[in-house]
Write an enzyme that holds these catalytic residues in place. Structure first.
Site, short mmCIF file in Angstrom:
data_model
loop_
_atom_site.label_atom_id
_atom_site.label_comp_id
_atom_site.label_asym_id
_atom_site.label_seq_id
_atom_site.Cartn_x
_atom_site.Cartn_y
_atom_site.Cartn_z
N CYS A 1 -64.08 65.29 42.34
CA CYS A 1 -64.17 63.99 43.01
C CYS A 1 -64.08 62.98 41.92
O CYS A 1 -63.28 62.59 41.47
CB CYS A 1 -64.71 63.60 43.75
SG CYS A 1 -65.23 64.89 45.23
N LYS B 1 -62.58 53.80 48.13
CA LYS B 1 -63.07 55.25 47.87
C LYS B 1 -62.82 55.55 46.13
O LYS B 1 -63.84 56.05 45.55
CB LYS B 1 -62.19 56.09 48.78
CG LYS B 1 -62.67 57.83 48.19
CD LYS B 1 -63.95 58.06 48.48
CE LYS B 1 -64.07 59.30 47.87
NZ LYS B 1 -65.42 59.89 48.31
#
Ligand code: SAJ
Length: 406
Positions: A263, A209
């Site tokens: 993010c 991720k």
């Protein structure tokens, strides 16, 4: 008993809890904010995302989704709380796992043998193991020992603006602390995920991720660095990238005023923190992207006369979303106002300025801004600005950070 208990009802937790509920699962959504809980229980939402309101309303009306401020027994516990970083005085960033720890400790008293615990929050490598340790620590305090608890990391990859579509259609990774945990997580997500689900261990899933977002950050940094080089050399960066991308193996991304959101500008730091000597490219990419707003501010200041009226088009962190958090556009507007310029902000997606800009900039319509400004700075390539033409901007200085006005 609840089938699932989802901790954190933000951009990831709320769509996830809702989609499980619409698939017939009994879901308890937990958030520390009573206002969020009340909003959701009344069938409304506190965040903006296309069609999320419809999904949440359907989930609540079905009776399958209920929100509360504290957890309760469930078969599966899903952690979807924020994982920001802390900036040290020397500028280094360390992950802040306090929300994950608090959430893990909060549901620990409710776990029972065979429950599955899933960490969805984007996390540094090793966090799933920490979740297990925090849960076991809480159980030890209660004098309990629970057998067969399963732990997995199943990161979310949905793109703001297209979340509901991508929630269903993106491939997923389920990384277990044991193979059995990964398999159980896969069976759960197969409830709604129509794409492929890949199994691995938790540490690989955690790093995968982070890697995805670091990859994008490095590629955007390449485009942003090119824009600085082109400014210096008097070359049109948009034309340059368009032509270079005609090579069959070149696919350069687009430069912009900086990288925003929660993010891409955060996750690479988790890798840098874990391997500072090795992650040199990722650190430099972060620095290049973080420096871009300052470059734009310098460009505007060079173009504007003292106290000039400057129209800033767009405040969101990217096109066609109304999310102003961690937005380079907001940072740029704040700096321009501080420099004594009269800043008109145009953001069709919001009705009020964020707190950081209140009293410093004026939120106006596009027409109003174009009528008054000497300098126009395009910060976000919203669809609402797509019909702008160079003819409409005649006589004004234009700084187009997105290459949107041709
Ligand atoms: N940006 C550029 N140039 C580009 C592309 C993006 O300057 O060519 C800027 C955007 O304007 C924005 C920032 O980068 O400020 C990030 O935007 P984005 O659309 O690239 O990504 P996010 O932050 O909305 O979502 C990302 C996605 N990750 C990847 O594409 C690898 C999404 O799939 C993740 O789920 C999400 O992060 C997340 O939550 O981790």
């Amino acid at each position: 008993m609840n089938s699932l208990c989802v901790l954190g009802l933000g951009y990831i937790g709320l769509p996830t809890a809702s989609i499980f509920a619409t698939k017939g699962r009994h879901v308890l959504g937990v958030d520390i904010s009573p206002a969020v809980v009340e909003t959701i229980n009344s069938g409304h939402i506190h965040i903006q995302e296309p069609d999320l309101d419809v999904l949440v309303r359907a989930a609540v009306q079905s009776g399958n989704l209920k929100a509360a401020t504290s957890p309760a027994p469930a078969e599966v516990f899903i952690l979807a709380v924020p994982t920001p970083f802390i900036v040290a005085p020397d500028g280094s960033r360390t992950p802040d796992l306090s929300f994950v720890e608090a959430a893990a400790r909060s549901f620990a008293p409710f776990v029972a043998a065979g429950n599955l615990v899933i960490l969805e929050s984007t996390s540094p490598v090793g966090t799933t193991e920490k979740v297990k340790a925090w849960v076991e620590d809480e159980l030890a305090k209660l004098g309990r020992k629970v057998d067969g608890l399963l732990y997995a990391h199943c990161p979310e990859r949905i793109l703001p603006g297209q979340m509901l579509k991508e929630l269903v259609s993106n491939d997923r990774i389920c990384g277990g602390l044991t193979p059995a945990a990964a398999e159980k997580a896969r069976d759960l997500y197969a409830t709604f995920c129509t794409a492929q689900i890949f199994l691995t261990d938790a540490r690989t899933a955690e790093l995968a991720k982070l890697t995805e977002n670091a990859y994008r950050d490095v590629n955007i940094a390449f485009a942003n660095e090119l824009s600085l080089i082109c400014d210096k050399l008097g070359v049109d960066v948009w034309e340059l990238i368009r032509l270079a991308n005609r090579h069959p193996r070149v696919k350069i991304l687009q430069p912009g005023p900086g990288v925003g959101g929660h993010c891409i500008a955060v996750d690479p730091w988790f890798i840098v923190d874990a391997a500072p000597q090795e992650a040199r490219l990722m650190r430099t990419a972060r620095e290049v992207n973080d420096s871009k707003p300052h470059h734009v501010v310098a460009q505007v200041r060079a173009a504007a006369s003292e106290g000039a009226v400057v129209a800033c088009l767009g405040l969101a962190f990217k096109a066609n979303v109304d999310d102003l958090r961690e937005s380079p556009a907001v940072e740029i507007v704040a700096h321009l106002a501080k420099a004594g310029l009269k800043v008109l902000a145009v953001e069709p997606h919001v009705r009020v300025l964020p707190e950081s800009l209140q009293g410093r900039a004026e939120l106006v319509s596009l027409d109003n801004a174009l009528a008054r400004a000497e300098v126009v700075v395009l910060l976000v390539d919203h669809r609402a600005f797509a019909s702008l033409t160079l003819a409409q901007l005649a006589g004004k200085k234009l700084i187009d950070t997105r290459g949107a006005i041709r």
